[in-house]
Scaffold this motif. Structure first.
Motif, PDB file in Angstrom:
ATOM      1  N   UNK A  35      -7.442   0.753  10.088  1.00 26.95           N
ATOM      2  CA  UNK A  35      -8.110   0.342   8.851  1.00 26.95           C
ATOM      3  C   UNK A  35      -7.799   1.090   7.520  1.00 26.95           C
ATOM      4  N   UNK A  36      -6.730   2.071   7.885  1.00 28.94           N
ATOM      5  CA  UNK A  36      -6.560   2.768   6.338  1.00 28.94           C
ATOM      6  C   UNK A  36      -6.001   1.917   5.296  1.00 28.94           C
ATOM      7  N   UNK A  37      -5.182   1.024   5.966  1.00 33.52           N
ATOM      8  CA  UNK A  37      -4.355   0.049   4.914  1.00 33.52           C
ATOM      9  C   UNK A  37      -5.501  -0.814   3.928  1.00 33.52           C
ATOM     10  N   UNK A  38      -6.559  -1.082   4.548  1.00 31.81           N
ATOM     11  CA  UNK A  38      -7.419  -1.911   4.110  1.00 31.81           C
ATOM     12  C   UNK A  38      -8.513  -1.064   2.989  1.00 31.81           C
ATOM     13  N   UNK A  39      -8.657   0.500   3.584  1.00 29.81           N
ATOM     14  CA  UNK A  39      -9.179   1.303   2.747  1.00 29.81           C
ATOM     15  C   UNK A  39      -8.224   1.588   1.431  1.00 29.81           C
ATOM     16  N   UNK A  40      -7.002   1.642   1.841  1.00 31.93           N
ATOM     17  CA  UNK A  40      -6.075   1.962   0.774  1.00 31.93           C
ATOM     18  C   UNK A  40      -6.138   0.770  -0.344  1.00 31.93           C
TER      19      UNK A  40
END
Length: 87
Positions: A35-40
């Protein structure tokens, strides 16, 4: 430099800075966790309007400060070239 070029430059520069910094800080905060891409993406969507607003507000004072620093570092900079960068 005309107003259109200044605005396009501000949009591009703020976008690049928002992508880079939101990505860096997202990675340092949560790493490559799921989920780091969505947080980014959320960080970028938040950061870009702020970066664009700041770049529009402070572009002229920063440009004038750069001219003053360049004049002190290089006395050969003429008034004509300094006036070119102020516009």
């Amino acid at each position: 430099m005309n107003k259109k070029v200044k605005m396009i430059s501000g949009i591009i520069m703020s976008g690049i800075m928002a992508v880079a910094l939101s990505g860096f800080f997202t990675l340092t905060k949560i790493g490559f966790a799921p989920g780091w891409q969505s947080a980014w993406g959320v960080g970028f969507i938040t950061a870009w309007p702020i970066a664009l607003g700041l770049s529009v507000l402070i572009a002229r004072p920063v440009r004038l400060l750069a001219i003053l620093i360049a004049r002190r570092a290089t006395p050969a900079i003429s008034e004509t070239s300094a006036q070119t960068f102020q516009n």
